[in-house]
Scaffold this active site. Structure first.
Site, short mmCIF file in Angstrom:
data_model
loop_
_atom_site.label_atom_id
_atom_site.label_comp_id
_atom_site.label_asym_id
_atom_site.label_seq_id
_atom_site.Cartn_x
_atom_site.Cartn_y
_atom_site.Cartn_z
N GLU A 118 2.34 -0.81 4.18
CA GLU A 118 2.10 -2.11 4.83
C GLU A 118 1.80 -3.20 3.80
OE1 GLU A 118 -1.02 -1.39 7.72
OE2 GLU A 118 0.37 -0.38 9.08
N GLU A 123 3.81 5.07 11.89
CA GLU A 123 2.48 5.40 12.42
C GLU A 123 2.41 4.94 13.86
OE1 GLU A 123 -0.71 3.61 10.18
OE2 GLU A 123 0.07 4.28 8.26
#
Ligand SMILES: *[C@@H]1O[C@H](CO)[C@@H](O)[C@H](O)[C@H]1NC(C)=O
Ligand SMILES: *[C@@H]1O[C@H](CO)[C@@H](O)[C@H](O)[C@H]1NC(C)=O
Ligand SMILES: *[C@@H]1O[C@H](CO)[C@@H](O)[C@H](O)[C@H]1NC(C)=O
Ligand SMILES: *[C@@H]1O[C@H](CO)[C@@H](O)[C@H](O)[C@H]1NC(C)=O
Ligand SMILES: *[C@@H]1O[C@H](CO)[C@@H](O)[C@H](O)[C@H]1NC(C)=O
Ligand SMILES: *[C@@H]1O[C@H](CO)[C@@H](O)[C@H](O)[C@H]1NC(C)=O
Ligand SMILES: *[C@@H]1O[C@H](CO)[C@@H](O)[C@H](O)[C@H]1NC(C)=O
Ligand SMILES: *[C@@H]1O[C@H](CO)[C@@H](O)[C@H](O)[C@H]1NC(C)=O
Length: 482
Positions: free
Chosen positions: A122, A268
């Site tokens: 991220e 995720e």
């Protein structure tokens, strides 16, 4: 037909002994994070993955002990380069070395089946203030090019797991079909997407309905789940959950730059069980149950019906993760810190809810707890001591909405002292707190609030597990002969 089913049943029956996987959701993976004071031995975790038929795992590094435990397991692995190492990977020589030591080394029969390299984690989160904006794409290029040069490019793909905040719909038209990449990064995203498409690598995105709910008081509660929400309509398409809406916003953003068909992997997705009023076993069960049954049915989303590759977050609770995002951050595990399942769920998505198979042969410290000393005289420093304990150990279960939130003041003190004592491997000196604490052999858990005992610090290899394994193999042969 019946014969085949029976055969499958036999294989499933021996799943514990041989690690055959059977009738689990195709494509289901889990994230295995290791930010914990006391970690289960990697071999124990790998066995747990096999026992539960989990065939894919996503890591946050390429730790050698983890990789050796995965060797020969047949489990597909996504290894990772942490954000802090991205700048270094802007050197092609360094990237080549990384690939050589972390991928090529394991490319042998009985090695590790590396499928993806996650380049950063991220990296474009708004909270990083653009720190990784300039280093991510060159790192991605270097890693994939190094993989290609090593002859591994056909089987190993470099991808960048991105947070869902890299794309959005305009505020005046908040529908999936209007999805676009964030303006500040859209140029960079386009380059990344083009490069990944050229190399046949997937777009990896993390999608968290829990965070949509957590971040917005007006969010319609049921829309975070997969049942019972009032649909939101976008050009005749009905969206009944935020997961689909979010995913299709990405599909639209990709389409807007000419890559509407790019493969997408969910890096995720999951639901925590402590640390917020909505983080509990009941909601986690509701979320996973909806998600997994759709996965099993290959439902997909309105814009992308069909198969979806997905990694649940996460496998095990991690008691030293940063709680900057919230107290729930340390409680994302399907399993507790010790590899015990938290709730009954069916990973096959067929609604046969049964407990997952726990970690085997887990070694705990002694049956000893640290508690508030009821005879303590001077309590003037109590708050300071609790604070100290909670700085170095995880007290998030004491917070609002968590399982230990209803303890009284003494209970709070005991909880904090105990969790610190356990983190310190039950060192007697760590249960003093200026005379306000004392060690007990009584289980001081109260109601739903567990005063836990930590795992042993290092995995001392014991002969017992091998003996058990040997017995199991002998039993298995007997079973097959019958
Ligand atoms: C292997 O990967 C890890 C995680 O990115 C990294 O810290 C380590 O330096 C790598 N090893 C080599 C030799 O590049
Ligand atoms: C190792 O990598 C080559 C590509 O260079 C691949 O063809 C081969 O299947 C790999 N071997 C194993 C045992 O994974
Ligand atoms: C980003 O900026 C904010 C405010 O300027 C600051 O508080 C924060 O520490 C910064 N974060 C990083 C990772 O640099
Ligand atoms: C990234 O590159 C741009 C343009 O070259 C530059 O303006 C910016 O300061 C750089 N950002 C960082 C964090 O290095
Ligand atoms: C995208 O995939 C669909 C279905 O496979 C196909 O019909 C379509 O032509 C593809 N579009 C592009 C732009 O590749
Ligand atoms: C116990 O600690 C929690 C978390 O810090 C707090 O919310 C609660 O009010 C405390 N209870 C008492 C009785 O002090
Ligand atoms: C302590 O008691 C709790 C609640 O009854 C129970 O769940 C837990 O397993 C016990 N712990 C130990 C180490 O026996
Ligand atoms: C406490 O531990 C027991 C097992 O010892 C478990 O069944 C129970 O779910 C745990 N409770 C919480 C809130 O973690």
């Amino acid at each position: 037909m019946e014969k085949i089913d029976l055969f499958k049943w036999v294989l499933c029956g021996s799943v514990l002994l041989f690690g055959f996987s059977c009738e689990y959701v195709d494509g289901l993976g889990v994230n295995w994070g290791t930010m914990a004071t006391h970690k289960l031995p990697p071999k124990t975790v790998v066995q747990m993955l096999k026992d539960n038929g989990i065939q894919k795992v996503k890591l946050f590094d390429a730790d050698r002990s983890t990789m050796s435990a995965l060797a020969g397991s047949g489990i597909e692995v996504m290894i990772a380069i942490p954000n802090g190492e991205l700048a270094a990977m802007n050197s092609y020589d360094r990237a080549q070395e990384w690939v050589k030591k972390n991928v090529t080394t394991y490319n042998f029969t009985g090695g590790v089946d590396v499928k993806y390299v996650a380049v950063g984690n991220e990296p474009f989160l708004k909270s990083y203030n653009g720190s990784f904006l300039n280093v991510t794409f060159p790192a991605l290029q270097n890693i994939q090019n190094a993989l290609n040069e090593a002859g591994l490019g056909d089987t190993v793909k470099a991808t960048v797991p991105l947070n869902a905040d890299v794309y959005e719909s305009p505020e005046d038209n908040p529908v999936p079909s209007a999805g676009k990449f964030r303006t500040d990064i859209s140029e960079g995203m386009t380059k990344i997407v083009k490069f990944m498409v050229k190399n046949d690598a997937p777009f990896t995105v993390n999608i968290y309905p829990f965070l949509s709910l957590y971040g917005n008081k007006d969010f319609p509660f049921n829309y975070a789940f997969f049942d019972g929400a009032t649909p939101i309509v976008d050009h005749g398409i009905q969206y009944t959950n935020v997961f689909d809406a979010n995913y299709d916003t990405l599909v639209s953003a990709l389409k807007a730059i000419g890559y509407g068909n790019m493969t997408i992997v969910i890096g995720e997705v999951g639901w925590p069980t402590e640390g917020d009023i909505n983080a509990n076993n009941g909601n986690a069960y509701r979320f996973y149950n909806g998600l997994l049954s759709r996965l099993a049915a290959n439902t997909g989303t309105p814009l992308r019906p069909g198969y979806m590759e997905m990694y649940l977050f996460g496998l095990i609770d991690e008691d030293v993760k940063s709680i900057a995002p919230g107290n729930f951050e340390r409680h994302w595990g399907l399993f507790r810190y010790d590899g015990q399942p938290k709730f009954a769920i069916d990973l096959s998505g067929r609604g046969q809810n049964k407990l997952l198979i726990p970690a085997q042969n887990v070694e705990y410290q002694s049956r000893k707890w640290c508690m508030f000393n009821p005879n303590a005289k001077d309590l003037s420093k109590l708050a300071d001591n609790i604070n100290y304990a909670c700085t170095y150990a995880d007290c998030t279960t004491l917070g609002y909405g968590s399982s230990c939130n209803t303890l009284d003041a003494n209970g709070n003190a005991s909880y904090a002292f105990n969790v610190y004592f356990q983190v310190q491997n039950q060192d007697p000196e760590s249960c003093n707190f200026q005379g306000m604490a004392t060690v007990t052999t009584q289980n001081i858990s109260q109601g739903n609030c567990n005063f836990t005992i930590q795992l042993v610090a290092s995995s001392s290899t014991s002969i017992l597990p091998s003996l058990i394994a040997l017995t199991a193999i002998l039993m298995a042969y007997t079973f097959l002969l019958l």
